[in-house]
Scaffold this motif. Structure first.
Motif, short mmCIF file in Angstrom:
data_model
loop_
_atom_site.label_atom_id
_atom_site.label_comp_id
_atom_site.label_asym_id
_atom_site.label_seq_id
_atom_site.Cartn_x
_atom_site.Cartn_y
_atom_site.Cartn_z
N THR A 72 6.08 4.38 -2.96
CA THR A 72 5.10 3.73 -3.85
C THR A 72 4.13 2.90 -3.00
N THR A 73 2.86 3.00 -3.32
CA THR A 73 1.84 2.27 -2.57
C THR A 73 1.35 1.08 -3.41
N GLY A 74 0.58 0.20 -2.77
CA GLY A 74 -0.07 -0.88 -3.52
C GLY A 74 0.78 -2.12 -3.73
N ALA A 96 7.11 4.51 3.55
CA ALA A 96 6.01 5.20 4.24
C ALA A 96 4.87 5.35 3.25
N SER A 97 3.65 5.07 3.70
CA SER A 97 2.50 5.28 2.83
C SER A 97 2.30 6.77 2.58
N ASN A 98 2.85 7.58 3.49
CA ASN A 98 2.73 9.03 3.32
C ASN A 98 3.91 9.69 4.02
N ILE A 130 -9.91 10.61 -0.89
CA ILE A 130 -10.20 11.19 -2.20
C ILE A 130 -8.87 11.46 -2.91
N HIS A 131 -8.73 10.97 -4.13
CA HIS A 131 -7.50 11.20 -4.91
C HIS A 131 -7.86 11.46 -6.37
N HIS A 132 -6.85 11.99 -7.09
CA HIS A 132 -6.92 12.22 -8.54
C HIS A 132 -7.25 10.92 -9.30
N THR A 133 -7.71 11.10 -10.51
CA THR A 133 -8.23 9.95 -11.27
C THR A 133 -7.13 9.05 -11.88
N GLN A 134 -5.85 9.48 -11.82
CA GLN A 134 -4.78 8.61 -12.36
C GLN A 134 -4.31 7.59 -11.32
N LYS A 135 -4.79 7.68 -10.11
CA LYS A 135 -4.28 6.79 -9.06
C LYS A 135 -4.61 5.33 -9.39
N LEU A 136 -3.57 4.45 -9.26
CA LEU A 136 -3.73 3.06 -9.69
C LEU A 136 -4.30 2.16 -8.60
N PRO A 139 -7.92 0.96 -1.63
CA PRO A 139 -7.80 2.29 -1.07
C PRO A 139 -6.34 2.74 -1.04
N SER A 140 -6.13 4.02 -0.77
CA SER A 140 -4.78 4.57 -0.74
C SER A 140 -3.96 3.91 0.37
N GLY A 141 -2.64 3.95 0.20
CA GLY A 141 -1.75 3.44 1.25
C GLY A 141 -1.99 4.16 2.57
N THR A 142 -2.22 5.47 2.49
CA THR A 142 -2.46 6.27 3.70
C THR A 142 -3.72 5.80 4.41
N ALA A 143 -4.78 5.52 3.65
CA ALA A 143 -6.03 5.04 4.27
C ALA A 143 -5.80 3.70 4.95
N VAL A 179 -7.07 15.94 -7.42
CA VAL A 179 -7.00 15.99 -5.94
C VAL A 179 -5.70 15.31 -5.48
N PRO A 180 -4.79 16.03 -4.78
CA PRO A 180 -3.51 15.42 -4.36
C PRO A 180 -3.68 14.35 -3.29
N GLY A 181 -4.70 14.48 -2.42
CA GLY A 181 -4.91 13.45 -1.39
C GLY A 181 -5.64 14.00 -0.18
N THR A 182 -6.84 13.49 0.08
CA THR A 182 -7.65 13.92 1.22
C THR A 182 -8.10 12.67 1.97
N HIS A 183 -7.92 12.67 3.28
CA HIS A 183 -8.30 11.51 4.10
C HIS A 183 -9.14 11.96 5.28
N SER A 184 -10.26 11.27 5.52
CA SER A 184 -11.05 11.61 6.71
C SER A 184 -11.52 10.35 7.43
N GLY A 205 4.54 18.57 0.37
CA GLY A 205 4.77 17.95 1.69
C GLY A 205 5.24 16.51 1.57
N PHE A 206 4.63 15.75 0.64
CA PHE A 206 5.04 14.36 0.42
C PHE A 206 6.51 14.33 -0.03
N ALA A 207 6.83 15.20 -1.01
CA ALA A 207 8.16 15.18 -1.63
C ALA A 207 9.23 15.65 -0.64
O1 LIG Z 1 -1.28 8.39 -5.38
C1 LIG Z 1 -1.19 9.47 -4.75
O2 LIG Z 1 -1.25 10.56 -5.31
C2 LIG Z 1 -0.96 9.40 -3.30
N1 LIG Z 1 -0.68 8.25 -2.78
C3 LIG Z 1 -0.37 7.99 -1.42
C4 LIG Z 1 -1.35 6.99 -0.85
O3 LIG Z 1 -1.73 6.04 -1.56
O4 LIG Z 1 -1.71 7.11 0.32
C5 LIG Z 1 -0.17 9.22 -0.59
C6 LIG Z 1 -0.96 10.43 -1.00
O5 LIG Z 1 -2.24 10.35 -0.47
C7 LIG Z 1 -0.97 10.65 -2.50
#
Ligand SMILES: O=C(O)C1=N[C@H](C(=O)O)C[C@H](O)C1
Ligand code: NAI
Length: 232
Positions: A72-74, A96-98, A130-136, A139-143, A179-184, A205-207
């Motif tokens: 869990t992130t955040g 782990a953030s990821n 970039i992530h799906h719109t349900q993300k709470l 920035p993401s934990g990975t970022a 979007v499951p998760g894109t980082h650049s 991969g996360f799971a």
């Molecule tokens: O909320 C997600 O979906 C993800 N969260 C993690 C994050 O915040 O980095 C990992 C992944 O990017 C998907």
């Protein structure tokens, strides 16, 4: 192993499938309505819940002597409290953030690139997730982990959502359906841009990484990271 799932949403369900395929059993599924449960029935707990619930979930596991893996992130403003509790109770914990192998390799590549480019003053760094719109959280934990990797190996001292300056890395958080998760990470000069990017195609991969981490943690005491699990 007998696994407890704390959070039975997108990740909890994907983890269940992989855990069963790998011969484990799911002895407990805890979601938002479930306040009264006995975590001690599990050999290990895997928490993929929501930012406001993670600390309570992890604390319950550590107090009961159940090793816990959290993705869990955040909630990381309380990470040091969890470390302290884990030390006091001689518990077992991995955050782990990821958890994906690909992103953990990407973390190392990011640090190497920061180390190479930081002496070259023509380039400035920025990040996008970039992530799906349900993300709470944003920035993401990975970022955040990626930004910390750059800070460790450059003159940058902080990151900030949407804004940056000579000392600060700007992180842009984009929300798009599904979007499951894109980082650049981009290094831009007057004449060119050097960019590295990780794109998750799905949540597998996360799971898988979280289940592998729980297998690795079982029988160990202490606070660990995915670097320990993967031997990176
Ligand atoms: O909320 C997600 O979906 C993800 N969260 C993690 C994050 O915040 O980095 C990992 C992944 O990017 C998907
Ligand atoms: N570290 C990693 O590799 C990854 C981390 N994540 C993170 O994992 C978390 C969960 O992600 P998803 O499964 O996609 O979200 P989701 O929203 O699909 O699932 C979260 C679930 O937690 C439940 N929940 C709410 N309160 C709870 C409580 N008190 N106890 C237990 N469960 C509770 C919700 O009802 C929901 O079913 C997020 O913080 C996300 O950022 C997501 C993917 C990978």
């Amino acid at each position: 192993m007998k696994i407890a799932l704390l959070g039975y949403g997108k990740m909890g369900k994907t983890i269940e499938k992989i855990a069963l395929e790998r011969g484990h059993s799911i002895v407990l599924k805890v979601d938002k309505e479930d306040t009264n449960y006995d975590i001690s029935v599990a050999d290990v707990a895997i928490d993929f819940s929501i930012p406001s619930a993670a600390v309570n979930n992890i604390t319950t596991c550590i107090n009961a002597g159940v090793p816990v893996v959290s993705g869990t992130t955040g909630w990381l403003d309380q990470y040091n409290d969890i470390l302290q509790l884990c030390k006091e109770k001689k518990g077992s914990f991995i955050y782990a953030s990821n958890f994906s192998l690909g992103v953990n390799l990407f973390f190392e590549l990011n640090k190497k690139l920061a180390q190479m480019i930081s002496p070259i003053k023509e380039y400035d760094v920025s990040m996008e997730e970039i992530h799906h719109t349900q993300k709470l959280d944003a920035p993401s934990g990975t970022a955040i982990t990626l930004a910390e990797g750059v800070i460790e190996h450059s003159a940058k001292t902080a990151w900030k959502l949407d804004e940056g300056d000579i000392n600060t890395i700007p992180i842009t958080a984009v929300r798009e359906a599904d979007v499951p998760g894109t980082h650049s990470i981009a290094y831009t000069s007057e004449v060119d841009t050097i960019e590295i990017k990780h794109t998750a195609h799905n949540r597998h991969g996360f799971a898988l990484g979280a289940v592998v981490a729980s297998e690795w943690l079982h029988g160990k005491t202490g606070v660990f990271s995915m670097k320990d699990v993967l031997g990176l």
